[in-house]
Design a protein around this motif. Structure first.
Motif, short mmCIF file in Angstrom:
data_model
loop_
_atom_site.label_atom_id
_atom_site.label_comp_id
_atom_site.label_asym_id
_atom_site.label_seq_id
_atom_site.Cartn_x
_atom_site.Cartn_y
_atom_site.Cartn_z
N GLY A 130 0.80 -1.23 0.00
CA GLY A 130 0.00 0.00 0.00
C GLY A 130 0.83 1.27 0.00
N ALA A 131 0.16 2.40 -0.22
CA ALA A 131 0.81 3.71 -0.28
C ALA A 131 1.55 4.01 1.01
N GLU B 188 -1.39 0.34 3.80
CA GLU B 188 -0.87 1.72 3.81
C GLU B 188 -0.11 2.07 5.07
N ARG C 112 -2.61 -1.69 8.39
CA ARG C 112 -2.31 -0.29 8.12
C ARG C 112 -1.58 0.35 9.30
N SER D 56 -3.05 8.76 2.88
CA SER D 56 -3.47 9.55 1.71
C SER D 56 -3.54 11.03 2.06
#
Length: 197
Positions: free
Chosen positions: A88-89, A125, A143, A182
């Motif tokens: 993930g980012a 993420e 996450r 994000s």
């Protein structure tokens, strides 16, 4: 008459040739800038956003690879993608992290290395894996989780906790320190991408 291209012949005779030459050869050299390496891997067929990938990362397998924006992958990581690998980012992988998606069942005493099996790995993420972490098949790293250097992850890890050991166990809760990756990338830019500018 059949039209057979040299590439199709190579793919049939040595399925991993393109990956060995391109991803583990040309793209893995220090001559390719780490901020452009993701473009070389995209040409290999990986689904990859703008990320920073250092030299000497090794790829093996034929499963899907999906990497989000702002990911940092340090030198000497070994990523087996026999099954799918999703990163993930904003994820950071320390030096020498090993991601494994292939293993074997335990066989009988005439051959303990039994039939092979595959299971995907997902790193959500914002997670951070320290140097030499080993991720076993079928694991999801939650996450914002942090995994201490040298840990072996054999089971999925919950989000926003610090893990360490072999096997990795929760040692600290980070729930109060939550911020969507994000949002961080949108408001500040990823530290990985800021260095790329």
């Amino acid at each position: 008459m059949m039209n057979i291209s040299p590439i199709s012949v190579c793919r049939r005779l040595w399925p991993g040739l393109l990956q060995e030459v391109w991803a583990n050869g040309i793209a893995a050299t220090p001559f390719v800038p780490k901020y452009l390496r993701y473009l070389f891997l995209r040409a290999q067929g990986f689904h990859i956003e703008k990320s920073r990938i250092n030299a000497h990362v090794r790829w093996s397998g034929s499963g899907t690879v999906s990497i989000g924006v702002g990911v940092g992958i340090n030198q000497y990581c070994d990523i087996n993608h026999s099954a799918s690998v999703t990163i993930g980012a904003g994820v950071a992988l320390g030096r020498g992290v090993m991601i494994i998606t292939a293993t074997h069942e335990i066989g009988d005493n005439s051959r303990r290395c039994g039939p092979g099996m595959l299971a995907p790995v997902t790193i959500e993420e914002g997670a951070w894996l320290g140097a030499r972490v080993v991720i076993m098949p079928g694991v999801t790293i939650g996450r914002g989780a942090v995994v201490g250097a040298g840990s072996v992850v054999t089971r999925s890890l919950a989000p926003n906790r610090v893990y360490a050991g072999s096997p990795a166990k929760a040692i600290r809760d980070l729930t109060g320190q939550v911020r969507p990756v994000s949002e961080m990338i949108r408001t500040q830019g990823s530290p990985e991408l800021q260095r790329a500018s």
